[in-house]
Write a protein that holds these residues in place. Structure first.
Motif, PDB file in Angstrom:
ATOM      1  N   GLU A 241      27.772 -35.624  57.997  1.00 56.05           N
ATOM      2  CA  GLU A 241      27.073 -35.769  59.219  1.00 56.05           C
ATOM      3  C   GLU A 241      27.860 -36.221  60.544  1.00 56.05           C
ATOM      4  OE1 GLU A 241      23.889 -39.071  60.758  1.00 56.05           O
ATOM      5  OE2 GLU A 241      23.593 -38.231  58.673  1.00 56.05           O
ATOM      6  N   ILE A 242      27.457 -35.279  61.757  1.00 58.05           N
ATOM      7  CA  ILE A 242      28.402 -35.642  62.753  1.00 58.05           C
ATOM      8  C   ILE A 242      27.374 -35.264  64.053  1.00 58.05           C
ATOM      9  CG2 ILE A 242      29.565 -33.284  62.827  1.00 58.05           C
ATOM     10  CD1 ILE A 242      31.804 -34.835  64.124  1.00 58.05           C
ATOM     11  N   VAL A 243      27.383 -35.996  65.062  1.00 61.02           N
ATOM     12  CA  VAL A 243      26.982 -35.693  66.452  1.00 61.02           C
ATOM     13  C   VAL A 243      27.929 -34.810  67.018  1.00 61.02           C
ATOM     14  CG1 VAL A 243      26.072 -36.543  68.509  1.00 61.02           C
ATOM     15  CG2 VAL A 243      25.443 -37.606  66.409  1.00 61.02           C
ATOM     16  N   VAL A 244      27.724 -33.467  67.448  1.00 61.01           N
ATOM     17  CA  VAL A 244      28.678 -32.795  68.167  1.00 61.01           C
ATOM     18  C   VAL A 244      28.544 -32.812  69.778  1.00 61.01           C
ATOM     19  CG1 VAL A 244      29.461 -31.424  66.263  1.00 61.01           C
ATOM     20  CG2 VAL A 244      27.290 -30.813  67.570  1.00 61.01           C
ATOM     21  N   PHE A 245      27.232 -33.096  70.141  1.00 59.72           N
ATOM     22  CA  PHE A 245      26.872 -33.345  71.489  1.00 59.72           C
ATOM     23  C   PHE A 245      25.774 -34.389  71.710  1.00 59.72           C
ATOM     24  CE2 PHE A 245      28.182 -28.677  71.124  1.00 59.72           C
ATOM     25  CZ  PHE A 245      29.060 -28.626  71.790  1.00 59.72           C
ATOM     26  N   LYS A 246      25.997 -35.063  72.875  1.00 55.90           N
ATOM     27  CA  LYS A 246      25.050 -36.006  73.223  1.00 55.90           C
ATOM     28  C   LYS A 246      24.732 -36.246  74.756  1.00 55.90           C
ATOM     29  CE  LYS A 246      24.627 -41.112  72.568  1.00 55.90           C
ATOM     30  NZ  LYS A 246      25.318 -42.397  72.097  1.00 55.90           N
ATOM     31  N   GLY A 247      23.634 -35.925  75.117  1.00 54.65           N
ATOM     32  CA  GLY A 247      23.516 -36.297  76.694  1.00 54.65           C
ATOM     33  C   GLY A 247      23.123 -35.120  77.305  1.00 54.65           C
ATOM     34  N   GLY A 248      22.179 -34.628  77.922  1.00 54.27           N
ATOM     35  CA  GLY A 248      22.281 -33.484  78.946  1.00 54.27           C
ATOM     36  C   GLY A 248      22.394 -32.187  78.176  1.00 54.27           C
ATOM     37  N   LEU A 249      22.043 -32.299  76.728  1.00 54.73           N
ATOM     38  CA  LEU A 249      22.257 -31.204  75.948  1.00 54.73           C
ATOM     39  C   LEU A 249      21.632 -29.771  76.714  1.00 54.73           C
ATOM     40  CD1 LEU A 249      23.477 -29.674  73.582  1.00 54.73           C
ATOM     41  CD2 LEU A 249      21.258 -30.457  72.423  1.00 54.73           C
ATOM     42  N   ASN A 250      22.446 -28.681  76.933  1.00 48.28           N
ATOM     43  CA  ASN A 250      21.870 -27.211  77.106  1.00 48.28           C
ATOM     44  C   ASN A 250      22.355 -26.373  76.080  1.00 48.28           C
ATOM     45  OD1 ASN A 250      21.218 -24.711  78.189  1.00 48.28           O
ATOM     46  ND2 ASN A 250      22.110 -25.071  80.284  1.00 48.28           N
ATOM     47  N   SER A 251      21.636 -25.972  75.262  1.00 50.80           N
ATOM     48  CA  SER A 251      21.844 -25.316  73.799  1.00 50.80           C
ATOM     49  C   SER A 251      22.442 -23.805  74.297  1.00 50.80           C
ATOM     50  CB  SER A 251      20.720 -25.118  73.230  1.00 50.80           C
ATOM     51  OG  SER A 251      19.659 -24.622  73.600  1.00 50.80           O
ATOM     52  N   ALA A 252      22.282 -23.228  75.608  1.00 48.19           N
ATOM     53  CA  ALA A 252      22.756 -22.238  75.983  1.00 48.19           C
ATOM     54  C   ALA A 252      24.215 -22.438  76.293  1.00 48.19           C
ATOM     55  CB  ALA A 252      21.959 -21.763  77.173  1.00 48.19           C
ATOM     56  N   GLU A 253      24.783 -23.531  76.386  1.00 47.11           N
ATOM     57  CA  GLU A 253      26.101 -23.720  76.878  1.00 47.11           C
ATOM     58  C   GLU A 253      26.871 -24.450  75.453  1.00 47.11           C
ATOM     59  OE1 GLU A 253      26.144 -26.654  80.154  1.00 47.11           O
ATOM     60  OE2 GLU A 253      25.143 -24.972  81.477  1.00 47.11           O
ATOM     61  N   VAL A 254      26.466 -24.570  74.555  1.00 51.20           N
ATOM     62  CA  VAL A 254      26.921 -25.021  73.270  1.00 51.20           C
ATOM     63  C   VAL A 254      27.593 -23.957  72.649  1.00 51.20           C
ATOM     64  CG1 VAL A 254      26.392 -26.051  71.075  1.00 51.20           C
ATOM     65  CG2 VAL A 254      25.234 -26.840  73.074  1.00 51.20           C
ATOM     66  N   HIS A 255      28.922 -23.973  72.287  1.00 50.10           N
ATOM     67  CA  HIS A 255      29.774 -23.075  71.863  1.00 50.10           C
ATOM     68  C   HIS A 255      29.679 -23.197  70.285  1.00 50.10           C
ATOM     69  CE1 HIS A 255      32.835 -20.306  70.980  1.00 50.10           C
ATOM     70  NE2 HIS A 255      33.055 -19.856  72.353  1.00 50.10           N
ATOM     71  N   PRO A 256      29.510 -22.117  69.531  1.00 51.92           N
ATOM     72  CA  PRO A 256      29.516 -22.333  68.044  1.00 51.92           C
ATOM     73  C   PRO A 256      30.630 -22.636  67.421  1.00 51.92           C
ATOM     74  CG  PRO A 256      28.367 -20.272  68.646  1.00 51.92           C
ATOM     75  CD  PRO A 256      28.927 -20.743  70.189  1.00 51.92           C
ATOM     76  N   ARG A 257      32.134 -22.359  68.263  1.00 54.87           N
ATOM     77  CA  ARG A 257      33.155 -22.981  67.695  1.00 54.87           C
ATOM     78  C   ARG A 257      33.045 -24.492  67.483  1.00 54.87           C
ATOM     79  NH1 ARG A 257      36.219 -21.162  71.430  1.00 54.87           N
ATOM     80  NH2 ARG A 257      35.898 -23.047  72.961  1.00 54.87           N
ATOM     81  N   GLU A 258      32.600 -25.339  68.403  1.00 50.32           N
ATOM     82  CA  GLU A 258      32.552 -26.580  68.332  1.00 50.32           C
ATOM     83  C   GLU A 258      31.751 -27.266  67.065  1.00 50.32           C
ATOM     84  OE1 GLU A 258      34.281 -28.427  70.373  1.00 50.32           O
ATOM     85  OE2 GLU A 258      34.813 -26.598  71.691  1.00 50.32           O
ATOM     86  N   ILE A 259      30.803 -26.182  66.885  1.00 47.95           N
ATOM     87  CA  ILE A 259      29.942 -26.628  65.363  1.00 47.95           C
ATOM     88  C   ILE A 259      30.553 -26.205  64.118  1.00 47.95           C
ATOM     89  CG2 ILE A 259      27.587 -26.106  64.399  1.00 47.95           C
ATOM     90  CD1 ILE A 259      26.438 -25.977  66.841  1.00 47.95           C
ATOM     91  N   MET A 260      31.100 -25.137  64.208  1.00 43.89           N
ATOM     92  CA  MET A 260      31.642 -24.438  63.002  1.00 43.89           C
ATOM     93  C   MET A 260      32.944 -25.007  62.480  1.00 43.89           C
ATOM     94  SD  MET A 260      29.357 -22.588  62.533  1.00 43.89           S
ATOM     95  CE  MET A 260      30.053 -22.075  60.688  1.00 43.89           C
TER      96      MET A 260
END
Length: 219
Positions: free
Chosen positions: A134-153
């Protein structure tokens, strides 16, 4: 730049796994402020053990004699070796089992209730839906349009997960997904499918309730 400084700089830049045995010893000794004696100490180290495998054959008394003038270095080296050994042997601890979106959703509502910052959480699951990481990959001011799949995968691949769940909270309490949230969910499902790692659900958590992409049959 001195050789020892180069080793330490290289470790910081590319990681310990990319250093030679000699460079690792130099970087280790330099962390104890022994830059003036690096050559003497490293030569004595290799003369004593022969090769890196030889260190494990030494008695505790013999190990202490290698850096007899800097006893803290001997202690630190032993601690580092033992930590590495334990990391290799330790199985991944299972954090729990995901039984369904309702159970997980209510759990996350309690967890993120009144949380003023937005979080994007990833649950990495095995073949039995046990949570491997379980990991928090982003925190604060999240804009899902700017989240890159690479950071999650990269986090999903790190534990060879069979599937994964995405969870993010809306501090406003409104659980309705935005256009960006929906597009992001579709994107992550596509990426997961291409990699053979299924996105089971994407939960949006509010103050009192949650929205589930799986329950809404969005994915």
């Amino acid at each position: 730049m001195e050789i020892q400084d180069e080793a330490k700089a290289k470790l910081k830049k590319v990681g310990a796994e990319n250093l030679s045995n000699e460079e690792l010893v130099r970087a280790f000794l330099d962390s104890f402020g022994q830059s003036q004696k690096i050559n003497q100490l490293t030569n004595h180290f290799w003369d004593t053990i022969g090769d890196i495998a030889g260190y494990g054959l030494l008695s505790q008394n013999e190990k202490r004699k290698i850096f007899k003038n800097i006893p803290d270095a001997t202690v630190a080296l032993e601690a580092g070796i033992e930590l590495g050994r334990r990391i290799q042997k330790q199985p991944i601890h299972l954090l729990g089992k995901v039984l369904g979106s309702a159970q997980l959703g209510q759990m996350m509502v309690s967890r993120f209730q009144k949380e003023p910052q937005e979080h994007l959480l990833v649950l990495c699951l095995d073949t039995k839906n046990q949570i491997k990481r379980e990991i928090v990959v982003f925190k604060g001011g999240l804009n899902s349009a700017e989240v890159h799949p690479r950071e999650i995968m990269v986090e999903v691949l790190r534990v060879s997960a069979n599937s994964f769940v995405l969870i993010h909270n809306h501090p406003s309490g409104n659980i309705e997904p935005s256009t960006n949230d929906l597009a992001f969910t579709k994107k992550m499902k596509k990426v997961g499918d291409l990699m053979g790692i299924r996105l089971i659900d994407h939960l949006i958590v509010g103050d009192q309730s949650y929205w589930s992409a799986a329950e809404k049959r969005f994915i």
